[in-house]
Enzyme design. Structure first.
Site, PDB file in Angstrom:
ATOM      1  N   CYS A  61       0.833  -1.203   0.000  1.00  0.00           N
ATOM      2  CA  CYS A  61       0.000   0.000   0.000  1.00  0.00           C
ATOM      3  C   CYS A  61       0.873   1.260   0.000  1.00  0.00           C
ATOM      4  CB  CYS A  61      -0.989  -0.031   1.157  1.00  0.00           C
ATOM      5  SG  CYS A  61      -2.343   1.164   0.964  1.00  0.00           S
ATOM      6  N   HIS A  82      -3.606  -5.094   0.370  1.00  0.00           N
ATOM      7  CA  HIS A  82      -3.122  -5.509   1.692  1.00  0.00           C
ATOM      8  C   HIS A  82      -3.130  -7.037   1.825  1.00  0.00           C
ATOM      9  CE1 HIS A  82      -2.668  -1.717   3.990  1.00  0.00           C
ATOM     10  NE2 HIS A  82      -3.502  -1.256   3.078  1.00  0.00           N
ATOM     11  N   GLU A  98      -1.482  -8.867   3.786  1.00  0.00           N
ATOM     12  CA  GLU A  98      -1.410  -9.318   5.191  1.00  0.00           C
ATOM     13  C   GLU A  98      -2.793  -9.510   5.789  1.00  0.00           C
ATOM     14  OE1 GLU A  98      -2.276  -5.041   5.705  1.00  0.00           O
ATOM     15  OE2 GLU A  98      -1.083  -6.215   4.270  1.00  0.00           O
TER      16      GLU A  98
END
Length: 240
Positions: free
Chosen positions: A104, A206, A208
Protein backbone atom coordinates in the site's frame (compact mmCIF):
# COMPACT_ATOMS: atom_id res chain seq x y z
CA UNK A 1 5.44 6.50 15.06
CA UNK A 2 1.78 7.19 15.80
CA UNK A 3 -0.40 8.16 18.74
CA UNK A 4 -1.14 5.04 20.78
CA UNK A 5 -3.11 4.23 23.91
CA UNK A 6 -2.20 1.39 26.26
CA UNK A 7 -3.41 1.20 29.83
CA UNK A 8 -3.23 4.68 31.37
CA UNK A 9 -0.76 5.88 28.74
CA UNK A 10 -1.55 7.98 25.68
CA UNK A 11 1.78 8.53 23.94
CA UNK A 12 3.53 8.62 20.59
CA UNK A 13 4.79 5.09 19.97
CA UNK A 14 6.26 2.81 17.34
CA UNK A 15 4.01 -0.12 16.52
CA UNK A 16 3.02 -2.46 13.72
CA UNK A 17 -0.34 -4.26 13.40
CA UNK A 18 0.07 -7.90 14.38
CA UNK A 19 -1.28 -9.12 11.04
CA UNK A 20 1.99 -8.05 9.38
CA UNK A 21 4.06 -9.96 11.92
CA UNK A 22 1.82 -13.02 11.60
CA UNK A 23 2.12 -12.92 7.81
CA UNK A 24 5.92 -12.94 8.09
CA UNK A 25 6.16 -15.64 10.75
CA UNK A 26 3.54 -17.84 9.06
CA UNK A 27 5.72 -17.72 5.95
CA UNK A 28 8.75 -18.90 7.95
CA UNK A 29 10.42 -15.55 8.57
CA UNK A 30 11.37 -13.55 11.64
CA UNK A 31 9.92 -10.04 11.93
CA UNK A 32 11.98 -7.14 13.28
CA UNK A 33 10.41 -3.68 13.65
CA UNK A 34 12.47 -0.72 12.43
CA UNK A 35 10.89 2.50 13.75
CA UNK A 36 11.50 5.79 11.93
CA UNK A 37 14.58 7.59 13.21
CA UNK A 38 17.25 10.02 11.99
CA UNK A 39 19.16 8.45 9.14
CA UNK A 40 21.57 9.05 6.32
CA UNK A 41 22.58 6.84 3.41
CA UNK A 42 25.46 5.23 5.29
CA UNK A 43 23.34 4.37 8.32
CA UNK A 44 20.56 2.96 6.14
CA UNK A 45 23.07 0.80 4.30
CA UNK A 46 24.40 -0.51 7.62
CA UNK A 47 20.87 -1.33 8.79
CA UNK A 48 19.90 -3.08 5.57
CA UNK A 49 23.18 -5.02 5.51
CA UNK A 50 21.95 -6.85 8.61
CA UNK A 51 18.74 -8.00 6.97
CA UNK A 52 17.74 -10.78 4.61
CA UNK A 53 14.62 -8.96 3.41
CA UNK A 54 12.57 -5.84 3.93
CA UNK A 55 8.83 -5.15 4.22
CA UNK A 56 7.59 -1.56 4.00
CA UNK A 57 4.07 -1.51 5.37
CA UNK A 58 0.96 0.61 4.89
CA UNK A 59 0.28 3.89 6.68
CA UNK A 60 -0.10 7.64 6.24
CA UNK A 61 0.13 9.42 2.87
CA UNK A 62 3.54 10.28 1.46
CA UNK A 63 4.42 13.99 1.60
CA UNK A 64 3.43 15.41 -1.83
CA UNK A 65 6.36 17.84 -1.68
CA UNK A 66 8.60 14.82 -2.34
CA UNK A 67 7.12 14.53 -5.83
CA UNK A 68 6.72 18.23 -6.53
CA UNK A 69 3.05 18.79 -5.71
CA UNK A 70 1.08 20.95 -3.32
CA UNK A 71 -1.00 19.21 -0.69
CA UNK A 72 -4.53 18.15 -1.63
CA UNK A 73 -7.13 19.01 1.08
CA UNK A 74 -7.67 15.29 1.75
CA UNK A 75 -4.00 14.32 1.90
CA UNK A 76 -2.78 13.28 5.36
CA UNK A 77 -0.53 15.48 7.43
CA UNK A 78 3.08 14.79 6.50
CA UNK A 79 5.26 12.28 8.31
CA UNK A 80 8.72 13.48 7.19
CA UNK A 81 10.52 11.17 9.62
CA UNK A 82 8.90 8.08 8.16
CA UNK A 83 9.21 9.31 4.57
CA UNK A 84 12.96 9.87 4.96
CA UNK A 85 13.47 6.57 6.78
CA UNK A 86 11.66 4.45 4.21
CA UNK A 87 13.21 6.27 1.25
CA UNK A 88 16.65 5.51 2.69
CA UNK A 89 15.76 1.86 3.36
CA UNK A 90 14.41 1.34 -0.16
CA UNK A 91 17.48 2.98 -1.68
CA UNK A 92 19.81 0.80 0.37
CA UNK A 93 17.83 -2.36 -0.42
CA UNK A 94 17.93 -1.67 -4.16
CA UNK A 95 21.65 -0.88 -4.09
CA UNK A 96 22.44 -4.08 -2.15
CA UNK A 97 19.96 -6.36 -3.91
CA UNK A 98 18.15 -7.12 -0.65
CA UNK A 99 14.70 -8.63 -1.40
CA UNK A 100 11.74 -6.46 -0.44
CA UNK A 101 7.96 -6.21 -0.44
CA UNK A 102 6.12 -2.88 -0.33
CA UNK A 103 2.49 -2.81 0.77
CA UNK A 104 0.00 0.00 0.00
CA UNK A 105 1.92 3.09 1.19
CA UNK A 106 5.03 0.96 0.62
CA UNK A 107 4.22 0.78 -3.11
CA UNK A 108 3.64 4.53 -3.22
CA UNK A 109 6.85 5.27 -1.29
CA UNK A 110 8.84 3.05 -3.65
CA UNK A 111 7.49 4.89 -6.68
CA UNK A 112 8.25 8.31 -5.14
CA UNK A 113 11.73 7.19 -4.05
CA UNK A 114 12.55 6.34 -7.67
CA UNK A 115 11.13 9.60 -9.05
CA UNK A 116 7.49 8.79 -9.77
CA UNK A 117 4.36 10.69 -8.73
CA UNK A 118 1.03 9.90 -7.07
CA UNK A 119 -2.64 10.68 -7.51
CA UNK A 120 -3.34 12.40 -4.20
CA UNK A 121 -7.06 11.59 -4.20
CA UNK A 122 -7.92 8.66 -6.43
CA UNK A 123 -11.74 9.08 -6.36
CA UNK A 124 -11.27 12.28 -8.39
CA UNK A 125 -9.49 10.22 -11.06
CA UNK A 126 -11.58 7.03 -11.26
CA UNK A 127 -14.92 8.53 -10.19
CA UNK A 128 -15.56 6.17 -7.29
CA UNK A 129 -14.41 5.43 -3.74
CA UNK A 130 -14.16 1.71 -4.47
CA UNK A 131 -10.68 1.45 -2.92
CA UNK A 132 -11.13 3.65 0.12
CA UNK A 133 -12.86 1.41 2.64
CA UNK A 134 -14.85 2.85 5.52
CA UNK A 135 -14.17 2.88 9.27
CA UNK A 136 -11.40 0.29 9.09
CA UNK A 137 -13.31 -2.13 6.84
CA UNK A 138 -11.27 -3.14 3.79
CA UNK A 139 -12.84 -2.92 0.34
CA UNK A 140 -12.87 -5.94 -1.98
CA UNK A 141 -11.58 -5.29 -5.50
CA UNK A 142 -10.36 -7.38 -8.43
CA UNK A 143 -6.88 -6.89 -9.86
CA UNK A 144 -5.74 -8.14 -13.23
CA UNK A 145 -2.29 -9.70 -13.33
CA UNK A 146 0.16 -9.16 -16.17
CA UNK A 147 1.73 -11.95 -18.17
CA UNK A 148 5.25 -11.60 -16.73
CA UNK A 149 6.88 -10.73 -13.44
CA UNK A 150 7.21 -12.10 -9.94
CA UNK A 151 3.72 -11.12 -8.83
CA UNK A 152 1.96 -12.88 -11.74
CA UNK A 153 4.21 -15.91 -11.26
CA UNK A 154 3.51 -16.08 -7.51
CA UNK A 155 -0.24 -15.71 -8.02
CA UNK A 156 -0.33 -17.68 -11.27
CA UNK A 157 -3.47 -19.72 -10.55
CA UNK A 158 -5.72 -16.94 -11.82
CA UNK A 159 -5.36 -13.89 -14.11
CA UNK A 160 -7.86 -11.98 -11.92
CA UNK A 161 -7.43 -11.82 -8.17
CA UNK A 162 -9.85 -10.48 -5.52
CA UNK A 163 -7.88 -8.37 -3.04
CA UNK A 164 -8.50 -6.22 0.04
CA UNK A 165 -7.91 -2.50 -0.46
CA UNK A 166 -7.76 0.54 1.82
CA UNK A 167 -6.31 3.57 0.06
CA UNK A 168 -7.34 6.86 -1.48
CA UNK A 169 -4.04 7.47 -3.30
CA UNK A 170 -2.31 5.55 -6.08
CA UNK A 171 0.56 5.75 -8.56
CA UNK A 172 0.22 8.39 -11.26
CA UNK A 173 3.49 8.57 -13.22
CA UNK A 174 5.38 5.30 -12.88
CA UNK A 175 9.03 5.79 -11.92
CA UNK A 176 11.80 4.85 -14.30
CA UNK A 177 13.09 1.38 -13.45
CA UNK A 178 9.69 0.08 -12.33
CA UNK A 179 7.50 -2.22 -14.38
CA UNK A 180 3.75 -2.53 -13.73
CA UNK A 181 2.69 -6.16 -13.25
CA UNK A 182 -0.94 -5.74 -12.12
CA UNK A 183 -3.74 -3.21 -12.60
CA UNK A 184 -7.42 -2.78 -11.84
CA UNK A 185 -9.99 -2.63 -14.62
CA UNK A 186 -9.98 1.19 -14.32
CA UNK A 187 -6.21 1.31 -14.93
CA UNK A 188 -5.13 1.86 -11.31
CA UNK A 189 -1.64 0.44 -10.76
CA UNK A 190 -1.85 -2.49 -8.35
CA UNK A 191 1.65 -4.00 -8.48
CA UNK A 192 5.10 -2.86 -9.56
CA UNK A 193 8.52 -4.50 -9.64
CA UNK A 194 12.06 -3.12 -9.71
CA UNK A 195 13.75 -4.44 -12.82
CA UNK A 196 17.32 -4.09 -11.56
CA UNK A 197 17.09 -6.42 -8.52
CA UNK A 198 16.38 -10.15 -8.19
CA UNK A 199 13.28 -9.64 -6.01
CA UNK A 200 11.82 -6.18 -5.43
CA UNK A 201 8.02 -6.03 -5.55
CA UNK A 202 5.26 -3.82 -4.21
CA UNK A 203 1.47 -4.13 -4.23
CA UNK A 204 -1.25 -1.55 -3.65
CA UNK A 205 -3.52 -3.95 -1.78
CA UNK A 206 -3.12 -5.51 1.69
CA UNK A 207 -2.04 -9.17 1.43
CA UNK A 208 -1.41 -9.32 5.19
CA UNK A 209 -5.19 -9.08 5.65
CA UNK A 210 -5.70 -12.43 3.88
CA UNK A 211 -4.16 -15.04 6.21
CA UNK A 212 -5.47 -17.85 4.02
CA UNK A 213 -3.20 -16.65 1.19
CA UNK A 214 0.37 -15.93 2.25
CA UNK A 215 1.97 -16.50 -1.14
CA UNK A 216 3.59 -13.07 -1.46
CA UNK A 217 5.17 -13.37 1.99
CA UNK A 218 6.25 -16.95 1.31
CA UNK A 219 7.91 -15.83 -1.92
CA UNK A 220 9.67 -13.03 -0.06
CA UNK A 221 11.00 -15.42 2.59
CA UNK A 222 12.17 -17.81 -0.15
CA UNK A 223 14.00 -14.93 -1.82
CA UNK A 224 15.47 -13.97 1.57
CA UNK A 225 16.87 -17.49 2.02
CA UNK A 226 18.55 -17.33 -1.37
CA UNK A 227 19.92 -13.87 -0.58
CA UNK A 228 21.17 -15.00 2.85
CA UNK A 229 23.11 -17.83 1.29
CA UNK A 230 25.04 -15.37 -0.85
CA UNK A 231 25.56 -12.58 1.70
CA UNK A 232 26.52 -11.94 5.32
CA UNK A 233 22.97 -11.03 6.38
CA UNK A 234 21.75 -12.31 9.71
CA UNK A 235 18.03 -11.50 10.02
CA UNK A 236 15.32 -13.14 7.93
CA UNK A 237 12.71 -10.38 7.78
CA UNK A 238 12.02 -6.81 8.75
CA UNK A 239 8.88 -4.73 8.82
CA UNK A 240 9.20 -0.95 8.82
Amino acid sequence: MERSQTGVWDVVASFLPKVYIDAVTNAGGIAVLLPPQPVDAEIAARVVSGLDALVVAGGKDVDPALYGQHRHPLTDESRPDRDAWEEALFTAAIESGTPFLGICRGLQMLNVTLGGTLHQHLPEVVGTERYSGKDGVFALNDVHLGERGHVPEILADTPTLPVLSYHHQAIDRVAEGLVVTARSDDGTVQAVEVQSVPFGIAVQWHPEQSPEDGRLFEALVDAARVFANTSTSSVTEVSA
